[in-house]
Design a protein around this motif. Structure first.
Motif, PDB file in Angstrom:
ATOM      1  N   MET A   1       0.850  -1.169   0.000  1.00 48.77           N
ATOM      2  CA  MET A   1       0.000   0.000   0.000  1.00 48.77           C
ATOM      3  C   MET A   1       0.896   1.233   0.000  1.00 48.77           C
ATOM      4  N   ILE A   2       0.525   2.165  -0.851  1.00 49.46           N
ATOM      5  CA  ILE A   2       1.266   3.423  -0.913  1.00 49.46           C
ATOM      6  C   ILE A   2       0.331   4.553  -0.506  1.00 49.46           C
ATOM      7  N   ILE A   3       0.739   5.299   0.501  1.00 46.65           N
ATOM      8  CA  ILE A   3      -0.018   6.458   0.945  1.00 46.65           C
ATOM      9  C   ILE A   3       0.937   7.635   0.917  1.00 46.65           C
ATOM     10  N   ASN A   4       0.720   8.528  -0.032  1.00 43.75           N
ATOM     11  CA  ASN A   4       1.553   9.721  -0.156  1.00 43.75           C
ATOM     12  C   ASN A   4       0.855  10.858   0.577  1.00 43.75           C
ATOM     13  N   ILE A   5       1.545  11.440   1.569  1.00 39.00           N
ATOM     14  CA  ILE A   5       0.970  12.541   2.331  1.00 39.00           C
ATOM     15  C   ILE A   5       1.838  13.767   2.107  1.00 39.00           C
ATOM     16  N   ASP A   6       1.221  14.800   1.554  1.00 44.10           N
ATOM     17  CA  ASP A   6       1.924  16.057   1.298  1.00 44.10           C
ATOM     18  C   ASP A   6       1.330  17.149   2.170  1.00 44.10           C
ATOM     19  N   ASN A   7       2.198  18.029   2.631  1.00 48.96           N
ATOM     20  CA  ASN A   7       1.767  19.116   3.497  1.00 48.96           C
ATOM     21  C   ASN A   7       2.032  20.451   2.810  1.00 48.96           C
ATOM     22  N   GLU A   8       0.954  21.101   2.387  1.00 49.76           N
ATOM     23  CA  GLU A   8       1.061  22.446   1.829  1.00 49.76           C
ATOM     24  C   GLU A   8       0.457  23.474   2.781  1.00 49.76           C
ATOM     25  N   TYR A   9       0.179  23.044   4.008  1.00 52.28           N
ATOM     26  CA  TYR A   9      -0.424  23.937   4.996  1.00 52.28           C
ATOM     27  C   TYR A   9       0.643  24.866   5.550  1.00 52.28           C
ATOM     28  N   SER A  10       0.371  26.148   5.536  1.00 55.29           N
ATOM     29  CA  SER A  10       1.344  27.118   6.052  1.00 55.29           C
ATOM     30  C   SER A  10       0.719  28.017   7.114  1.00 55.29           C
ATOM     31  N   GLY A  11      -0.383  27.578   7.683  1.00 59.05           N
ATOM     32  CA  GLY A  11      -1.078  28.369   8.690  1.00 59.05           C
ATOM     33  C   GLY A  11      -0.439  28.241  10.061  1.00 59.05           C
ATOM     34  N   ARG A  12      -1.146  28.753  11.047  1.00 59.58           N
ATOM     35  CA  ARG A  12      -0.627  28.821  12.413  1.00 59.58           C
ATOM     36  C   ARG A  12      -0.866  27.543  13.226  1.00 59.58           C
ATOM     37  N   LEU A  13      -1.731  26.648  12.733  1.00 61.92           N
ATOM     38  CA  LEU A  13      -2.073  25.443  13.483  1.00 61.92           C
ATOM     39  C   LEU A  13      -1.022  24.354  13.273  1.00 61.92           C
ATOM     40  N   LYS A  14      -0.931  23.434  14.229  1.00 59.88           N
ATOM     41  CA  LYS A  14       0.078  22.379  14.175  1.00 59.88           C
ATOM     42  C   LYS A  14      -0.368  21.186  13.349  1.00 59.88           C
ATOM     43  N   ILE A  15       0.538  20.704  12.529  1.00 61.18           N
ATOM     44  CA  ILE A  15       0.367  19.417  11.863  1.00 61.18           C
ATOM     45  C   ILE A  15       1.062  18.410  12.785  1.00 61.18           C
ATOM     46  N   LEU A  16       0.284  17.627  13.485  1.00 59.87           N
ATOM     47  CA  LEU A  16       0.844  16.674  14.432  1.00 59.87           C
ATOM     48  C   LEU A  16       1.447  15.473  13.714  1.00 59.87           C
ATOM     49  N   LYS A  17       2.519  14.934  14.271  1.00 63.00           N
ATOM     50  CA  LYS A  17       3.157  13.749  13.690  1.00 63.00           C
ATOM     51  C   LYS A  17       2.179  12.584  13.591  1.00 63.00           C
ATOM     52  N   GLU A  18       1.273  12.520  14.564  1.00 60.77           N
ATOM     53  CA  GLU A  18       0.314  11.419  14.600  1.00 60.77           C
ATOM     54  C   GLU A  18      -0.652  11.440  13.422  1.00 60.77           C
ATOM     55  N   PHE A  19      -0.835  12.581  12.775  1.00 62.29           N
ATOM     56  CA  PHE A  19      -1.760  12.655  11.638  1.00 62.29           C
ATOM     57  C   PHE A  19      -1.393  11.632  10.569  1.00 62.29           C
ATOM     58  N   ASP A  20      -0.107  11.530  10.253  1.00 60.81           N
ATOM     59  CA  ASP A  20       0.334  10.572   9.228  1.00 60.81           C
ATOM     60  C   ASP A  20       0.000   9.137   9.635  1.00 60.81           C
ATOM     61  N   ILE A  21       0.229   8.819  10.898  1.00 59.90           N
ATOM     62  CA  ILE A  21      -0.030   7.466  11.402  1.00 59.90           C
ATOM     63  C   ILE A  21      -1.527   7.171  11.360  1.00 59.90           C
ATOM     64  N   ILE A  22      -2.333   8.140  11.789  1.00 63.78           N
ATOM     65  CA  ILE A  22      -3.788   7.976  11.791  1.00 63.78           C
ATOM     66  C   ILE A  22      -4.298   7.780  10.367  1.00 63.78           C
ATOM     67  N   ILE A  23      -3.826   8.603   9.444  1.00 67.52           N
ATOM     68  CA  ILE A  23      -4.260   8.491   8.049  1.00 67.52           C
ATOM     69  C   ILE A  23      -3.903   7.121   7.487  1.00 67.52           C
ATOM     70  N   GLN A  24      -2.682   6.688   7.720  1.00 72.79           N
ATOM     71  CA  GLN A  24      -2.275   5.374   7.222  1.00 72.79           C
ATOM     72  C   GLN A  24      -3.165   4.280   7.817  1.00 72.79           C
ATOM     73  N   ASP A  25      -3.417   4.364   9.104  1.00 74.07           N
ATOM     74  CA  ASP A  25      -4.245   3.378   9.795  1.00 74.07           C
ATOM     75  C   ASP A  25      -5.663   3.344   9.214  1.00 74.07           C
ATOM     76  N   VAL A  26      -6.265   4.509   9.006  1.00 75.13           N
ATOM     77  CA  VAL A  26      -7.638   4.574   8.512  1.00 75.13           C
ATOM     78  C   VAL A  26      -7.720   4.148   7.043  1.00 75.13           C
ATOM     79  N   VAL A  27      -6.746   4.542   6.243  1.00 73.39           N
ATOM     80  CA  VAL A  27      -6.744   4.122   4.835  1.00 73.39           C
ATOM     81  C   VAL A  27      -6.652   2.593   4.753  1.00 73.39           C
ATOM     82  N   GLU A  28      -5.712   2.008   5.489  1.00 69.55           N
ATOM     83  CA  GLU A  28      -5.556   0.553   5.478  1.00 69.55           C
ATOM     84  C   GLU A  28      -6.812  -0.135   6.003  1.00 69.55           C
TER      85      GLU A  28
END
Length: 170
Positions: A1-28
């Protein structure tokens, strides 16, 4: 399985490291739940309200931001019916990887945070929800009418509950 995650967000809110793990988990999990027999490829993009607004306008003619957009690669005759994809090798499978290309997901980080606050759960749970919702769209589900909405809500809840992404998930 290939899950490509790109971040183009440049706002003030945090992109948490866990987001990638959660996305991979939910996609799978969604692929397993849908009994997809193929290795799959999904692209995910984190962006802001302004950018998702522009994408929504250009692709759907809707002049406002949204929380998540889904761009399925497969034309399903019925939701999650993968019976004809092998006949469309050149259109639906990545020739380099052999993976079934399900499609693209665009998530507004601004909306993920605001909706998490609005619904009283964590932003991690909201990312899981938006991913499950979008994955169902990539498998051909939609919520144009009440029956479709009810079916999607039921499936989303089953996928999220099975993985522990309930409303009290931190």
């Amino acid at each position: 399985m290939i899950i490509n995650i790109d971040n183009e967000y440049s706002g003030r809110l945090k992109i948490l490291k866990e987001f990638d793990i959660i996305i991979q988990d939910v996609v799978e999990s969604t692929c397993d739940f849908m009994k997809c027999p193929y290795e799959t490829e999904v692209n995910v993009l984190f962006t802001d309200d302004e950018t998702i607004h522009q994408i929504n306008l250009e692709n759907r003619g809707i002049d406002r931001p949204t929380d998540v957009l889904s761009f399925p690669m497969i034309d399903f005759e019925a939701p999650a019916d993968l019976s004809g994809v092998e006949d469309m090798q050149y259109e639906y499978f990545n020739s380099d990887t052999g993976c079934l290309m399900l499609g693209d997901i665009v998530i507004s980080i601004d909306r993920a945070y605001s909706q998490a606050e609005e619904y009283g759960h964590s932003v991690k749970r909201e990312i899981a929800f938006l991913t499950a919702h979008s994955m169902l769209h990539l498998f051909g589900y939609d919520h144009i009418d009440d029956a479709g909405r009810e079916e999607m809500e039921k499936l989303q809840e089953q996928i999220l509950t099975e993985k522990g992404y309930t409303r009290d998930y931190e």
